[in-house]
Write a protein that holds these residues in place. Structure first.
Motif, PDB file in Angstrom:
ATOM      1  N   UNK A   1      -0.774  19.764  10.523  1.00 57.15           N
ATOM      2  CA  UNK A   1       0.166  19.298  11.536  1.00 57.15           C
ATOM      3  C   UNK A   1       1.394  20.198  11.599  1.00 57.15           C
ATOM      4  N   UNK A   2       2.039  20.179  12.753  1.00 54.56           N
ATOM      5  CA  UNK A   2       3.233  20.986  12.953  1.00 54.56           C
ATOM      6  C   UNK A   2       3.944  20.567  14.225  1.00 54.56           C
ATOM      7  N   UNK A   3       4.783  21.455  14.733  1.00 59.88           N
ATOM      8  CA  UNK A   3       5.611  21.100  15.880  1.00 59.88           C
ATOM      9  C   UNK A   3       5.961  22.335  16.695  1.00 59.88           C
TER      10      UNK A   3
ATOM     11  N   UNK B   1     -10.609  32.972  10.904  1.00 57.97           N
ATOM     12  CA  UNK B   1     -10.168  34.375  10.793  1.00 57.97           C
ATOM     13  C   UNK B   1     -10.873  35.332  11.753  1.00 57.97           C
ATOM     14  N   UNK B   2     -12.062  34.945  12.250  1.00 55.25           N
ATOM     15  CA  UNK B   2     -12.785  35.792  13.200  1.00 55.25           C
ATOM     16  C   UNK B   2     -12.331  35.577  14.633  1.00 55.25           C
ATOM     17  N   UNK B   3     -11.429  34.607  14.839  1.00 58.70           N
ATOM     18  CA  UNK B   3     -10.928  34.325  16.173  1.00 58.70           C
ATOM     19  C   UNK B   3     -11.708  33.263  16.922  1.00 58.70           C
ATOM     20  N   UNK B   4     -12.670  32.641  16.278  1.00 54.97           N
ATOM     21  CA  UNK B   4     -13.448  31.582  16.920  1.00 54.97           C
ATOM     22  C   UNK B   4     -12.663  30.270  16.904  1.00 54.97           C
ATOM     23  N   UNK B   5     -12.774  29.519  17.979  1.00 55.04           N
ATOM     24  CA  UNK B   5     -12.043  28.261  18.104  1.00 55.04           C
ATOM     25  C   UNK B   5     -12.640  27.203  17.186  1.00 55.04           C
ATOM     26  N   UNK B   6     -11.795  26.614  16.348  1.00 55.81           N
ATOM     27  CA  UNK B   6     -12.195  25.513  15.480  1.00 55.81           C
ATOM     28  C   UNK B   6     -11.828  24.178  16.120  1.00 55.81           C
ATOM     29  N   UNK B   7     -10.611  24.101  16.674  1.00 55.59           N
ATOM     30  CA  UNK B   7     -10.149  22.871  17.309  1.00 55.59           C
ATOM     31  C   UNK B   7      -8.943  23.188  18.195  1.00 55.59           C
ATOM     32  N   UNK B   8      -8.694  22.341  19.172  1.00 57.75           N
ATOM     33  CA  UNK B   8      -7.510  22.490  20.020  1.00 57.75           C
ATOM     34  C   UNK B   8      -6.943  21.114  20.327  1.00 57.75           C
ATOM     35  N   UNK B   9      -5.618  21.035  20.402  1.00 53.86           N
ATOM     36  CA  UNK B   9      -4.934  19.770  20.694  1.00 53.86           C
ATOM     37  C   UNK B   9      -3.751  20.049  21.613  1.00 53.86           C
TER      38      UNK B   9
ATOM     39  N   UNK C   1       4.983  17.404  18.784  1.00 59.51           N
ATOM     40  CA  UNK C   1       4.186  17.470  17.551  1.00 59.51           C
ATOM     41  C   UNK C   1       2.712  17.688  17.873  1.00 59.51           C
ATOM     42  N   UNK C   2       2.004  18.289  16.918  1.00 58.70           N
ATOM     43  CA  UNK C   2       0.556  18.452  17.043  1.00 58.70           C
ATOM     44  C   UNK C   2      -0.085  18.215  15.683  1.00 58.70           C
ATOM     45  N   UNK C   3      -1.359  17.824  15.709  1.00 56.24           N
ATOM     46  CA  UNK C   3      -2.072  17.577  14.461  1.00 56.24           C
ATOM     47  C   UNK C   3      -3.556  17.807  14.667  1.00 56.24           C
ATOM     48  N   UNK C   4      -4.139  18.613  13.800  1.00 55.22           N
ATOM     49  CA  UNK C   4      -5.582  18.823  13.780  1.00 55.22           C
ATOM     50  C   UNK C   4      -6.156  17.958  12.669  1.00 55.22           C
TER      51      UNK C   4
ATOM     52  N   UNK D   1       2.670  22.737   8.746  1.00 56.59           N
ATOM     53  CA  UNK D   1       2.993  24.090   9.199  1.00 56.59           C
ATOM     54  C   UNK D   1       4.501  24.215   9.427  1.00 56.59           C
ATOM     55  N   UNK D   2       5.081  25.312   8.983  1.00 52.44           N
ATOM     56  CA  UNK D   2       6.490  25.588   9.271  1.00 52.44           C
ATOM     57  C   UNK D   2       6.687  25.749  10.780  1.00 52.44           C
TER      58      UNK D   2
END
Length: 337
Positions: free
Chosen positions: A136-138, A165-173, A180-183, A219-220
């Motif tokens: 989570x972060x902001x 690390x390869x640039x493939x999408x894991x998740x999006x919010x 705020x956001x949270x995966x 996340x900072x």
């Protein structure tokens, strides 16, 4: 001899009564059913664990027995190895729900059960798998002064992506109303963050790489929005007017980004910024931080000063673009220059 026979029969009857009471007691005990099973980590989580990680302990996990309408009838804590058992004194349909630390994901997070003479779901184990953590972060929004109603807020609907690390999408919010956001359901490992929005300029300050250990990650602040738009329009007899100046003032905001210069309305101090209406009669201030402002119009022709109403408008910028719904109206005054 008759007396001895009587004593024998009495003892037999007493023994039979004791056996009957014992059988009834056992039958009553058997009538109390229970739901039980195990909580365990998924295979992906187990593979992600490092030798230095502490041993998994599930004793802080709660399992609840609920009615179908959500009423909690009973609850229990898991044993350190993940085992749990809840006695059920009534027959019928219920829900077994697991509750763990905030940010932990479960598969499933609840299971419907039927308690009858065969037990709880036929005496089958009701198991839950722990599948991942949260990151989570902001996204931080620009704040101009104390007049901002949300000094710790940020813009909503910013698209934040979590990439491997390869640039493939894991998740999006999308960010919440506070930025705020949270995966959720994320396996420990290395990731890259990316944030974007169609109408906002998002700056990155710091590293976008995230290393998630065996636990939730915070996340900072690395994503920042420099400001928001203030827009409106001006007409004369419903026709758009080109060249009307608008000056932006504030009691507490000291500075805004203003490439076109500040200027000042007639009889007023130097403004924070000014904008000019285009051929469509629209004007826009960009990158304005959250805060309270006053907008003053001014329109002067070659030989005439025109009256513009309303003469000023209060504008509150939150962590979103602000649009002035009321159109400014230009009226000619009999003033010759």
């Amino acid at each position: 001899m008759a007396l001895k026979g009587y004593k024998f029969l009495s003892c037999c009857c007493l023994f039979f009564i004791v056996l009957t009471i014992h059988a009834v007691t056992l039958a009553s005990a058997d009538a109390i059913q229970g739901c039980g099973g195990f909580v365990e980590a998924s295979s992906s989580l187990i593979k992600s664990r490092k030798p230095t990680d502490s041993k998994l302990d599930y004793s802080h996990i709660t399992v609840e027995l609920r009615t179908l309408d959500g009423l909690v009838k009973d609850r229990t804590q898991c044993a350190p190895n993940g085992y749990y058992f809840i006695p059920v004194y009534d027959k019928g349909s219920f829900v077994i729900k697991i509750k763990g630390p905030e940010g932990w994901s479960w598969d499933p997070d609840q299971v419907p059960v039927l308690v009858d003479h065969t037990g709880c779901n036929g005496n089958e184990d009701i198991n839950f798998r722990f599948t991942g953590f949260s990151i989570s972060g902001k996204v931080v929004g620009a704040v101009g002064g104390e007049s901002c109603s949300s000094t710790n807020g940020g813009p909503s609907n910013v698209n934040v992506e979590l990439l491997n690390p390869s640039g493939d999408l894991v998740s999006s919010v999308l960010t919440s109303v506070a930025g705020s956001y949270s995966f959720t359901n994320i396996i420990p490992g290395r990731y890259i963050l990316h944030a974007s929005h169609d109408d906002l300029n998002i700056k990155v300050e710091g590293s976008t790489e995230v290393e998630l250990g065996f636990g939730n990650g915070e996340v900072d602040d690395i994503f920042f929005v420099s400001g928001y738009d203030i827009s409106g329009s001006v007409v004369a007899q419903e026709n758009p007017i080109l060249g009307v100046h608008f000056y932006l003032y504030s009691n507490d905001v000291k500075e805004v980004h203003c490439p076109q210069g500040s200027g000042n309305a007639s009889g007023h101090s130097t403004a924070l910024c000014h904008a000019i209406s285009d051929a469509d009669g629209t004007f826009k201030f960009k990158s304005i931080p959250c805060g309270a402002y006053e907008l003053i119009p001014y329109y002067k022709g070659e030989n005439t000063i025109f009256d513009v109403s309303p003469p000023s408008v209060a504008v509150t910028v939150k962590h979103d673009h602000a649009t002035i719904s009321e159109k400014f109206q230009v009226h000619q005054q009999d003033i010759n220059l």
